[in-house]
Design a protein around this motif. Structure first.
Motif, PDB file in Angstrom:
ATOM      1  N   VAL A  86      63.687  25.617  48.413  1.00 59.67           N
ATOM      2  CA  VAL A  86      62.639  25.102  49.296  1.00 59.67           C
ATOM      3  C   VAL A  86      62.433  26.055  50.470  1.00 59.67           C
ATOM      4  O   VAL A  86      61.305  26.452  50.797  1.00 59.67           O
ATOM      5  N   ALA A  87      63.529  26.421  51.111  1.00 64.45           N
ATOM      6  CA  ALA A  87      63.432  27.354  52.239  1.00 64.45           C
ATOM      7  C   ALA A  87      62.876  28.696  51.784  1.00 64.45           C
ATOM      8  O   ALA A  87      62.043  29.308  52.469  1.00 64.45           O
ATOM      9  N   HIS A  88      63.332  29.158  50.624  1.00 65.27           N
ATOM     10  CA  HIS A  88      62.851  30.435  50.091  1.00 65.27           C
ATOM     11  C   HIS A  88      61.345  30.403  49.856  1.00 65.27           C
ATOM     12  O   HIS A  88      60.651  31.398  50.099  1.00 65.27           O
ATOM     13  N   ASN A  89      60.828  29.273  49.355  1.00 64.94           N
ATOM     14  CA  ASN A  89      59.387  29.177  49.101  1.00 64.94           C
ATOM     15  C   ASN A  89      58.593  29.424  50.383  1.00 64.94           C
ATOM     16  O   ASN A  89      57.586  30.146  50.377  1.00 64.94           O
ATOM     17  N   PHE A  90      59.021  28.815  51.476  1.00 70.69           N
ATOM     18  CA  PHE A  90      58.299  29.017  52.734  1.00 70.69           C
ATOM     19  C   PHE A  90      58.397  30.470  53.198  1.00 70.69           C
ATOM     20  O   PHE A  90      57.404  31.059  53.653  1.00 70.69           O
ATOM     21  N   ARG A  91      59.571  31.055  53.080  1.00 69.71           N
ATOM     22  CA  ARG A  91      59.721  32.448  53.520  1.00 69.71           C
ATOM     23  C   ARG A  91      58.925  33.395  52.626  1.00 69.71           C
ATOM     24  O   ARG A  91      58.301  34.348  53.113  1.00 69.71           O
ATOM     25  N   PHE A  92      58.961  33.146  51.322  1.00 70.67           N
ATOM     26  CA  PHE A  92      58.261  34.040  50.408  1.00 70.67           C
ATOM     27  C   PHE A  92      56.769  34.071  50.707  1.00 70.67           C
ATOM     28  O   PHE A  92      56.170  35.156  50.827  1.00 70.67           O
ATOM     29  N   PHE A  93      56.138  32.921  50.811  1.00 71.03           N
ATOM     30  CA  PHE A  93      54.691  32.909  51.015  1.00 71.03           C
ATOM     31  C   PHE A  93      54.316  33.381  52.420  1.00 71.03           C
ATOM     32  O   PHE A  93      53.217  33.918  52.616  1.00 71.03           O
ATOM     33  N   ALA A  94      55.224  33.213  53.375  1.00 72.23           N
ATOM     34  CA  ALA A  94      54.977  33.802  54.693  1.00 72.23           C
ATOM     35  C   ALA A  94      54.871  35.319  54.579  1.00 72.23           C
ATOM     36  O   ALA A  94      53.924  35.937  55.086  1.00 72.23           O
ATOM     37  N   GLU A  95      55.847  35.922  53.886  1.00 71.56           N
ATOM     38  CA  GLU A  95      55.830  37.385  53.755  1.00 71.56           C
ATOM     39  C   GLU A  95      54.685  37.850  52.853  1.00 71.56           C
ATOM     40  O   GLU A  95      54.068  38.891  53.109  1.00 71.56           O
ATOM     41  N   ARG A  96      54.413  37.087  51.800  1.00 71.81           N
ATOM     42  CA  ARG A  96      53.343  37.490  50.873  1.00 71.81           C
ATOM     43  C   ARG A  96      51.995  37.497  51.570  1.00 71.81           C
ATOM     44  O   ARG A  96      51.134  38.337  51.281  1.00 71.81           O
ATOM     45  N   SER A  97      51.788  36.563  52.479  1.00 73.30           N
ATOM     46  CA  SER A  97      50.501  36.519  53.185  1.00 73.30           C
ATOM     47  C   SER A  97      50.293  37.775  54.018  1.00 73.30           C
ATOM     48  O   SER A  97      49.153  38.247  54.166  1.00 73.30           O
ATOM     49  N   LEU A  98      51.382  38.331  54.552  1.00 70.47           N
ATOM     50  CA  LEU A  98      51.266  39.541  55.362  1.00 70.47           C
ATOM     51  C   LEU A  98      51.001  40.777  54.505  1.00 70.47           C
ATOM     52  O   LEU A  98      50.487  41.781  55.004  1.00 70.47           O
ATOM     53  N   ALA A  99      51.355  40.669  53.230  1.00 69.52           N
ATOM     54  CA  ALA A  99      51.196  41.818  52.325  1.00 69.52           C
ATOM     55  C   ALA A  99      49.904  41.759  51.518  1.00 69.52           C
ATOM     56  O   ALA A  99      49.660  42.659  50.697  1.00 69.52           O
ATOM     57  N   LEU A 100      49.093  40.730  51.717  1.00 64.38           N
ATOM     58  CA  LEU A 100      47.855  40.614  50.953  1.00 64.38           C
ATOM     59  C   LEU A 100      46.969  41.829  51.210  1.00 64.38           C
ATOM     60  O   LEU A 100      46.600  42.123  52.348  1.00 64.38           O
ATOM     61  N   ASP A 101      46.641  42.519  50.159  1.00 59.49           N
ATOM     62  CA  ASP A 101      45.832  43.730  50.311  1.00 59.49           C
ATOM     63  C   ASP A 101      45.248  44.091  48.954  1.00 59.49           C
ATOM     64  O   ASP A 101      45.786  43.716  47.913  1.00 59.49           O
ATOM     65  N   HIS A 102      44.155  44.768  48.985  1.00 65.09           N
ATOM     66  CA  HIS A 102      43.542  45.268  47.766  1.00 65.09           C
ATOM     67  C   HIS A 102      42.989  46.653  48.082  1.00 65.09           C
ATOM     68  O   HIS A 102      42.341  46.863  49.109  1.00 65.09           O
ATOM     69  N   GLU A 103      43.261  47.586  47.219  1.00 63.72           N
ATOM     70  CA  GLU A 103      42.785  48.945  47.440  1.00 63.72           C
ATOM     71  C   GLU A 103      41.261  48.969  47.515  1.00 63.72           C
ATOM     72  O   GLU A 103      40.578  48.397  46.666  1.00 63.72           O
ATOM     73  N   GLU A 104      40.748  49.580  48.569  1.00 63.43           N
ATOM     74  CA  GLU A 104      39.290  49.719  48.660  1.00 63.43           C
ATOM     75  C   GLU A 104      38.804  50.700  47.608  1.00 63.43           C
ATOM     76  O   GLU A 104      39.517  51.632  47.231  1.00 63.43           O
ATOM     77  N   PHE A 105      37.590  50.488  47.128  1.00 62.91           N
ATOM     78  CA  PHE A 105      37.035  51.395  46.128  1.00 62.91           C
ATOM     79  C   PHE A 105      35.575  51.683  46.451  1.00 62.91           C
ATOM     80  O   PHE A 105      34.908  50.908  47.135  1.00 62.91           O
ATOM     81  N   ALA A 106      35.133  52.836  45.988  1.00 59.74           N
ATOM     82  CA  ALA A 106      33.810  53.333  46.365  1.00 59.74           C
ATOM     83  C   ALA A 106      32.857  53.275  45.182  1.00 59.74           C
ATOM     84  O   ALA A 106      33.243  53.444  44.021  1.00 59.74           O
ATOM     85  N   THR A 107      31.593  53.046  45.508  1.00 56.69           N
ATOM     86  CA  THR A 107      30.517  53.056  44.509  1.00 56.69           C
ATOM     87  C   THR A 107      29.310  53.761  45.114  1.00 56.69           C
ATOM     88  O   THR A 107      28.605  53.196  45.951  1.00 56.69           O
ATOM     89  N   ARG A 108      29.108  55.019  44.767  1.00 55.04           N
ATOM     90  CA  ARG A 108      27.931  55.793  45.167  1.00 55.04           C
ATOM     91  C   ARG A 108      27.593  55.611  46.649  1.00 55.04           C
ATOM     92  O   ARG A 108      26.535  55.099  47.011  1.00 55.04           O
ATOM     93  N   GLY A 109      28.539  55.971  47.502  1.00 52.40           N
ATOM     94  CA  GLY A 109      28.291  55.933  48.936  1.00 52.40           C
ATOM     95  C   GLY A 109      28.523  54.582  49.577  1.00 52.40           C
ATOM     96  O   GLY A 109      28.113  54.369  50.722  1.00 52.40           O
ATOM     97  N   HIS A 110      29.143  53.683  48.849  1.00 55.76           N
ATOM     98  CA  HIS A 110      29.453  52.367  49.392  1.00 55.76           C
ATOM     99  C   HIS A 110      30.946  52.081  49.201  1.00 55.76           C
ATOM    100  O   HIS A 110      31.540  52.516  48.219  1.00 55.76           O
ATOM    101  N   THR A 111      31.517  51.343  50.141  1.00 56.50           N
ATOM    102  CA  THR A 111      32.917  50.950  50.050  1.00 56.50           C
ATOM    103  C   THR A 111      33.021  49.446  49.848  1.00 56.50           C
ATOM    104  O   THR A 111      32.346  48.672  50.528  1.00 56.50           O
ATOM    105  N   HIS A 112      33.887  49.052  48.914  1.00 55.32           N
ATOM    106  CA  HIS A 112      34.138  47.636  48.654  1.00 55.32           C
ATOM    107  C   HIS A 112      35.465  47.254  49.309  1.00 55.32           C
ATOM    108  O   HIS A 112      36.489  47.914  49.082  1.00 55.32           O
ATOM    109  N   HIS A 113      35.452  46.176  50.073  1.00 52.24           N
ATOM    110  CA  HIS A 113      36.662  45.674  50.725  1.00 52.24           C
ATOM    111  C   HIS A 113      36.871  44.219  50.323  1.00 52.24           C
ATOM    112  O   HIS A 113      35.998  43.377  50.523  1.00 52.24           O
TER     113      HIS A 113
END
Length: 500
Positions: free
Chosen positions: A114-141
């Motif tokens: 139970v305690a681990h679940n709270f800690r895990f999702f706390a840390e996972r939320s800080l690591a949420l990220d997706h590599e930006e990618f480009a399309t003909r002069g545009h950036t997707h975020h």
């Protein structure tokens, strides 16, 4: 009605927790321990009006919580985890009294998880990220935006663990929550509300309403201000919730029933295979993931059966507070009657009980192993949710897979084999959300979890939980000066419009 009851020496508030305050309903329901029938308390019996108040509190708290920086939300989730650790012994004792699961399991595994679940999702939320990618002069975020108030509906077989599995990612995502625990095991949800308040969680971010789902469930799942529904429970209730959610197209995640297989091949380590089979009696068989259908290669079936019956017969059933107990009671008289009904009908249809086969005293149903069952038998097709296993044999790999997949469920599967190539081959053919090879119930929160077919909809765990609890957004920005505004388009065939 008293506001508190004392269970295993622990004071537990019997009222709801709405908007940061304790509130009582006019009516109550009686919470009884499955261990010995002791009345644990008279619990506030929620009404649709209580649900309305809880959703309103969650809605009011949502803008502030959604705007709270991820780091601060994570800090508060870690503080909740610390509170769970601090009260681990109390939580374990109360939950054992409330649902009858083994105290040693609560102490050693469940409450630390139970305690681990709270800690895990706390840390996972800080690591949420997706590599930006480009399309003909545009950036997707890509970003994960909080969606709104979440309805979290949890079962009785692992109350606090399932509550943390749902509450932690919802809050980490920036959502507020209305938690509806099972009326058969409501006590640790009340203690969780206390722990969250003591950790400093703002009022209204987590609300707890107690009561029968038949009386307050629709008010929660059909509420127009609920933006996510996460439910763990039975297939019929899942269907009902899905229909209720459809009115407002509320996204939902359903983890439903299972009728999982354990495939034992002739090249398996039989001692390990028997260990895996015996493990399915854990929590008196009240585990959705349990591999209750034993499928054994006919070449080793006799020896496997001999070893398993000896091990199953030796399991010690009794008071779950005793460290020497292996199997405790089932949770409720209705559950006992349901289990016994399945077994009686199976025996009447020609099944043979190698171990068990009938109820004991009180709510204690002995570990049962049935053989001589047909593939189309009710006991093979339907989820019993008790300490009852069936044993069938197969002649080759194709038949093993065919029998394993011949079900409307698809939650999990377990494979025992000494051949890595067979393990990979069979695992690829099995229809299941999780496949364990030469192991069982090994969980990692980074992995997706959910069921196929009628075992559920969606996946949670890791980033999948945030994909569910959030509105995932793609922001497209011009990154080079083209002199004019541009737009990505798809060239359409003549006579048909293009969609940008």
């Amino acid at each position: 009605m008293p506001d508190r009851t004392t269970v295993a020496g622990v004071a537990v508030d019997t009222r709801h927790f709405i908007g940061g305050e304790r509130t009582a309903s006019a009516g109550t329901f009686t919470d009884v321990s499955p261990i010995d029938g002791t009345v644990l308390g008279e619990i506030s019996r929620g009404t649709p009006e209580d649900i309305t108040a809880a959703v309103a509190a969650a809605k009011d708290a949502f803008p502030g919580w959604a705007a709270t920086p991820r780091a601060e939300r994570a800090r508060l989730l870690r503080a909740i985890a610390d509170g769970v650790d601090k009260r681990l012994e109390e939580l374990a004792a109360v939950e054992t009294a409330d649902n009858g699961a083994l105290l040693r399991s609560h102490r050693r595994g469940v409450m630390p998880r139970v305690a681990h679940n709270f800690r895990f999702f706390a840390e996972r939320s800080l690591a949420l990220d997706h590599e930006e990618f480009a399309t003909r002069g545009h950036t997707h975020h890509v970003s994960w935006d909080p969606a709104g108030p979440s309805a979290l509906i949890t079962p009785w077989n692992a109350p606090l663990m399932m509550e943390s599995w749902k509450v932690a990612p919802a809050l980490a995502a920036g959502n507020t929550a209305v938690l509806k625990p099972s009326e058969w095991s409501p006590l640790t949800a009340s203690l969780l509300a206390d722990i969250a308040a003591e950790a400093g969680l703002p009022a209204g971010v987590l609300n707890v309403v107690q009561g029968p789902g038949s009386e307050i469930g629709d008010a929660l799942t059909s509420h127009p201000d609920i933006r996510r529904i996460s439910f763990t429970g039975s297939v019929p209730t899942g269907r009902h919730i899905a229909a209720s959610a459809a009115a407002h197209l509320t996204p939902l995640s359903l983890e439903l029933g299972g009728k999982s297989p354990l495939l034992v091949f002739a090249d398996a380590d039989l001692d390990l295979a028997v260990d895996l089979a015996v493990e399915q009696y854990d929590n008196a068989g009240q585990v959705c993931l349990a591999a209750t259908r034993l499928l054994v290669d006919e070449r080793v079936a006799a020896e496997f059966t001999r070893r398993l019956t000896a091990r199953a017969a030796a399991l010690r059933q009794g008071d779950p507070r005793d460290d020497t107990t292996d199997v405790g009671p089932v949770v409720h008289p209705r559950q006992l009657a349901r289990i016994d009904g399945f077994v009686r009908r199976a025996l009447a249809a020609g099944a043979r009980a190698l171990v068990g086969g009938g109820p004991g005293t009180g709510l204690y149903y002995p570990p049962t192993l049935l053989t001589d069952v047909a593939q189309d038998a009710e006991i093979v097709r339907e989820e019993v949710f008790g300490p009852v296993l069936t044993l069938q044999t197969f002649t080759d790999e194709d038949e093993a897979v065919r029998l394993a997949d011949d079900t409307r469920f698809g939650l999990a599967a377990t494979v025992a084999t000494g051949d890595p190539e067979r393990a990979a081959r069979v695992s690829a053919r099995l229809v299941a959300g999780t496949v364990w090879v030469n192991c069982f119930y090994v969980r990692d929160l980074r992995a997706p979890f959910g069921g196929s077919r009628q075992s559920g909809i969606g996946r949670e765990g890791g980033t999948w939980s945030f994909d569910f609890h959030c509105d995932v957004k793609n922001t497209v920005t011009v990154t080079k000066n083209t002199g004019t505004a541009t737009r990505n388009t798809v060239t359409a065939p003549k006579g048909r419009p293009a969609h940008g």
